[in-house]
Scaffold this motif. Structure first.
Motif: not given
Ligand SMILES: [Zn+2]
Length: 244
Positions: A169-189
């Motif tokens: 969706k973001i790529q469609k809006v901006t026309g630019k590559p989306v290559i990075a993800l910020a984990y919500p709440y910094g939560s990951f495993n």
């Protein structure tokens, strides 16, 4: 001759770790709202525009190079690399954009990354599609993903939806590559990292330290970030970015 060579080798080994392998430490800062705090929500998720401007002027006057993740490989090429990031896609991030534009000159080219929640685009208080397109087109702001609905990623099963849909969706809006993800709440495993790797080149945590290349597995999916708060003083910011 052999002796000389041995001495030289010993000296080299002694000198090498501190010189050649000196670790470059790269600050990745995390902001949320760039606005006056008016009593709603958590004060520490705000930074007043005046303070934000002073912080950026500090970085400019101390020779920092503001990068976005599409220029990751430049961390070894530029003077004092630093990443400025904003989470959640607040409308008031336009204040940061204005400040970047104001401070931009031939020598200082401020850039930053906004991590937007794709389902929240266009809500009141959030950036609209045209805001995102305008900022992305300017080359000053890179728009990246903070998932579709901002869930705790360690507690979900629909990874493809949260990770791929938001990227698309973001790529469609901006026309630019989306290559990075910020984990919500910094939560990951481990599972979250494995799923993120399918669609992204970078994963951003909120581990509060500066980045230094350690050669560990998946380190680009464990990028640390340091919170800048409403109360953070310029002295504190200076210590954070210098790694003191
Ligand atoms: Zn968030």
């Amino acid at each position: 001759m052999k002796k000389v060579a041995m001495i030289f080798l010993c000296l080299l080994i002694l000198i090498l770790p501190s010189q050649v392998f000196a670790q470059r430490k790269v600050p990745i800062l995390i902001y949320h709202s760039i606005d006056e705090f008016k009593g709603h929500g958590s004060k520490d998720l705000y930074v007043a525009p005046k303070n934000f401007e002073k912080q950026m002027i500090y970085l400019r006057d101390h020779g920092y190079t503001l990068l976005t993740f599409d220029r990751w490989q430049d961390i070894d090429k530029v003077n004092k690399p630093i990443f400025i990031t904003f989470d959640d896609g607040w409308k008031n991030n336009l204040n940061a954009f204005d400040i970047f534009q104001k401070l931009k000159n031939e020598r200082f080219q401020p850039t930053g990354t906004i991590f937007v929640i794709s389902d929240f685009i266009g809500r009141s208080n959030r950036l609209s599609e045209s805001d995102l397109k305008m900022m992305a087109d300017s080359g000053i702001i890179s728009i990246q993903s903070h998932t579709v609905t901002h869930p705790n990623l360690t507690k979900i099963k629909n990874y493809e939806y949260e990770l791929k849909e938001s990227k698309d969706k973001i790529q469609k809006v901006t026309g630019k590559p989306v290559i990075a993800l910020a984990y919500p709440y910094g939560s990951f495993n481990n599972k979250v990292v494995a799923e993120t790797k399918k669609y992204y080149s970078f994963g951003l945590t909120t581990i509060p330290e500066l980045f230094s290349e350690k050669g560990i597995k998946d380190e680009l999916y464990l990028l640390p970030r340091i919170y800048i708060k409403y109360s953070t003083t310029l002295d504190e910011l200076a210590k954070i970015v210098e790694g003191d």
